[in-house]
Write a protein that holds these residues in place. Structure first.
Motif, PDB file in Angstrom:
ATOM      1  N   SER A  39      49.179  44.327  40.467  1.00 20.85           N
ATOM      2  CA  SER A  39      47.938  43.574  40.257  1.00 20.85           C
ATOM      3  C   SER A  39      47.900  42.971  38.863  1.00 20.85           C
ATOM      4  O   SER A  39      48.693  43.312  37.988  1.00 20.85           O
ATOM      5  CB  SER A  39      46.736  44.483  40.482  1.00 20.85           C
ATOM      6  OG  SER A  39      46.813  45.624  39.640  1.00 20.85           O
ATOM      7  N   THR A  84      34.466  45.604  43.333  1.00 25.86           N
ATOM      8  CA  THR A  84      35.702  45.702  42.559  1.00 25.86           C
ATOM      9  C   THR A  84      36.436  44.365  42.513  1.00 25.86           C
ATOM     10  O   THR A  84      37.076  44.042  41.510  1.00 25.86           O
ATOM     11  CB  THR A  84      36.620  46.790  43.139  1.00 25.86           C
ATOM     12  OG1 THR A  84      36.887  46.511  44.529  1.00 25.86           O
ATOM     13  CG2 THR A  84      35.972  48.156  43.027  1.00 25.86           C
ATOM     14  N   LYS A  95      38.007  42.035  39.298  1.00 26.67           N
ATOM     15  CA  LYS A  95      39.379  41.527  39.234  1.00 26.67           C
ATOM     16  C   LYS A  95      39.426  40.010  39.082  1.00 26.67           C
ATOM     17  O   LYS A  95      40.340  39.460  38.464  1.00 26.67           O
ATOM     18  CB  LYS A  95      40.133  41.973  40.487  1.00 26.67           C
ATOM     19  CG  LYS A  95      40.301  43.479  40.572  1.00 26.67           C
ATOM     20  CD  LYS A  95      40.785  43.927  41.935  1.00 26.67           C
ATOM     21  CE  LYS A  95      40.823  45.440  42.019  1.00 26.67           C
ATOM     22  NZ  LYS A  95      41.183  45.927  43.373  1.00 26.67           N
ATOM     23  N   PHE A 116      46.578  40.113  43.017  1.00 31.44           N
ATOM     24  CA  PHE A 116      45.627  41.177  43.349  1.00 31.44           C
ATOM     25  C   PHE A 116      45.547  41.334  44.864  1.00 31.44           C
ATOM     26  O   PHE A 116      45.055  40.429  45.558  1.00 31.44           O
ATOM     27  CB  PHE A 116      44.231  40.840  42.820  1.00 31.44           C
ATOM     28  CG  PHE A 116      44.018  41.145  41.369  1.00 31.44           C
ATOM     29  CD1 PHE A 116      43.905  42.453  40.928  1.00 31.44           C
ATOM     30  CD2 PHE A 116      43.925  40.119  40.441  1.00 31.44           C
ATOM     31  CE1 PHE A 116      43.693  42.739  39.581  1.00 31.44           C
ATOM     32  CE2 PHE A 116      43.710  40.389  39.095  1.00 31.44           C
ATOM     33  CZ  PHE A 116      43.597  41.698  38.666  1.00 31.44           C
ATOM     34  N   TYR A 135      41.045  47.476  49.050  1.00 26.11           N
ATOM     35  CA  TYR A 135      40.803  46.537  47.952  1.00 26.11           C
ATOM     36  C   TYR A 135      39.853  45.404  48.347  1.00 26.11           C
ATOM     37  O   TYR A 135      39.662  44.453  47.586  1.00 26.11           O
ATOM     38  CB  TYR A 135      42.125  45.944  47.469  1.00 26.11           C
ATOM     39  CG  TYR A 135      43.126  46.985  47.042  1.00 26.11           C
ATOM     40  CD1 TYR A 135      42.932  47.740  45.889  1.00 26.11           C
ATOM     41  CD2 TYR A 135      44.261  47.244  47.797  1.00 26.11           C
ATOM     42  CE1 TYR A 135      43.831  48.712  45.500  1.00 26.11           C
ATOM     43  CE2 TYR A 135      45.179  48.210  47.422  1.00 26.11           C
ATOM     44  CZ  TYR A 135      44.968  48.940  46.269  1.00 26.11           C
ATOM     45  OH  TYR A 135      45.865  49.906  45.887  1.00 26.11           O
TER      46      TYR A 135
END
Length: 342
Positions: A207, A233, A237, A222, A228
């Protein structure tokens, strides 16, 4: 005074010399959760990008700009998919097309040639290309590239899997950039040398954002599927900054010592950040030491104990002091080749 001038120089560089690339596989409710987002989740991700007012850019053009030292739009994002699944055509394409957003699909050509269930046909891929997609290389057979057959050289192996896939792409869809997504995100330093020699840029599955000093044959993405897919979150990112760690510092991801040690060096004037903390897969926060060495910052991180599994990562992050809400991010993947399957 010298440090102050150096700090001003780095702060004057374009903040948009960064690129976040998202990686997807399936966009479906019927496929394995670990590599999937539902169509509703995918729509939420696109809406999040819109809410954050981040520009979605053409990956090929963005990489060319980084190569040339040109600025990208601040907060630039690129969208990519691996494996050419039909759910991309069914669910992702309409959502992206209505926004006019470009995207990349990395194709393992053997699955398309073999008519594998759940994989797009060449006809569908050509239609996808005509509607905004870039089609790129994901090898012929999606193998563990690190498991080179004993009867062939590494050069022959990579030519069979990467070179022949590139030829098939060119034959079926015409122009195809020399971009590779490593199957399973696995590679070694010898492969990066081969790819550079043959003019490819390549993406792993570690990532982090891409910056001007990122290694062209070990570019990060990512993952945005499975665990994920959480939008909270993902928002973090999407607002990340690359550490100015030179490509020459790339460590071999092939595990020799467990737990491994990660060391990083970068110019401290280039990074105005809170102290860094590194995290290991399955262990959370790990011992992270940070010190100054002249004009540089040195980071050393190591997990407390051996880490199981075939692949894991160290992720190192720190909050930016210049851009509230943004974080610096660097990731190192480790691969235990004694574990099969991975």
């Amino acid at each position: 005074m010298r440090y102050f001038l150096l700090l001003l120089f780095w702060l004057a560089l374009p903040a948009s010399a960064q690129l976040v690339v998202l990686q997807y596989h399936h966009v479906s409710e019927q496929t394995p959760a670990v590599t999937s987002v539902t169509p509703a989740q995918f729509e939420q991700h696109l809406e999040l990008i819109e809410q954050l007012k981040l520009p979605v850019v053409d990956l090929v053009e963005a990489l060319e700009k980084i190569d040339n030292g040109d600025a990208l739009q601040e907060g630039a994002v690129a969208i990519s998919f691996d494996d050419a699944y039909t759910s991309i055509y069914q669910h992702a394409l309409p959502a992206l097309e209505k926004r006019g957003w470009p995207f990349v699909v990395f194709v393992n050509t053997g699955a398309v040639d073999g008519g594998h269930q759940g994989v797009m046909s060449w006809k569908q891929l050509r239609d996808l290309q005509s509607r905004g997609a870039v089609l790129a290389n994901h090898t012929v057979d999606h193998p563990y590239l690190l498991q080179t057959p004993t009867e062939v050289t590494l050069d022959d192996w990579l030519q069979q899997q990467i070179g022949e896939a590139q030829q098939r792409l060119k034959a079926e869809v015409g122009d195809a950039p020399k971009l590779l997504a490593y199957p399973y995100g696995e590679f070694n330093l010898e492969m990066t040398t081969w790819l550079a020699k043959h003019g490819y840029k390549a993406f792993g599955q570690q990532s982090g954002p891409i910056g001007a000093q990122s290694h062209p044959q070990a570019l990060p993405r990512f993952p945005a599927s499975g665990v994920y897919a959480n939008t909270d979150t993902l928002a973090t990112k999407l607002k990340t900054l690359p550490l100015p760690v030179g490509a020459e510092q790339l460590l071999s991801p092939v595990l020799t010592d467990n737990p491994p040690t990660l060391t990083l060096r970068f110019n401290r004037g280039a990074v105005a950040a809170a102290p860094f903390q590194c995290f290991a897969s399955g262990q959370g926060a790990i011992d992270t030491q940070q010190r100054q060495d002249g004009a540089d910052t040195l980071i050393r991180a190591q997990a407390q104990s051996a880490i199981g599994g075939g692949r894991f990562r160290y992720n190192c992050t720190a909050a930016s002091r210049q851009r509230p809400g943004w974080h610096y991010w660097y990731s190192q993947v480790w691969i235990n080749t004694s574990v099969m399957p991975r």
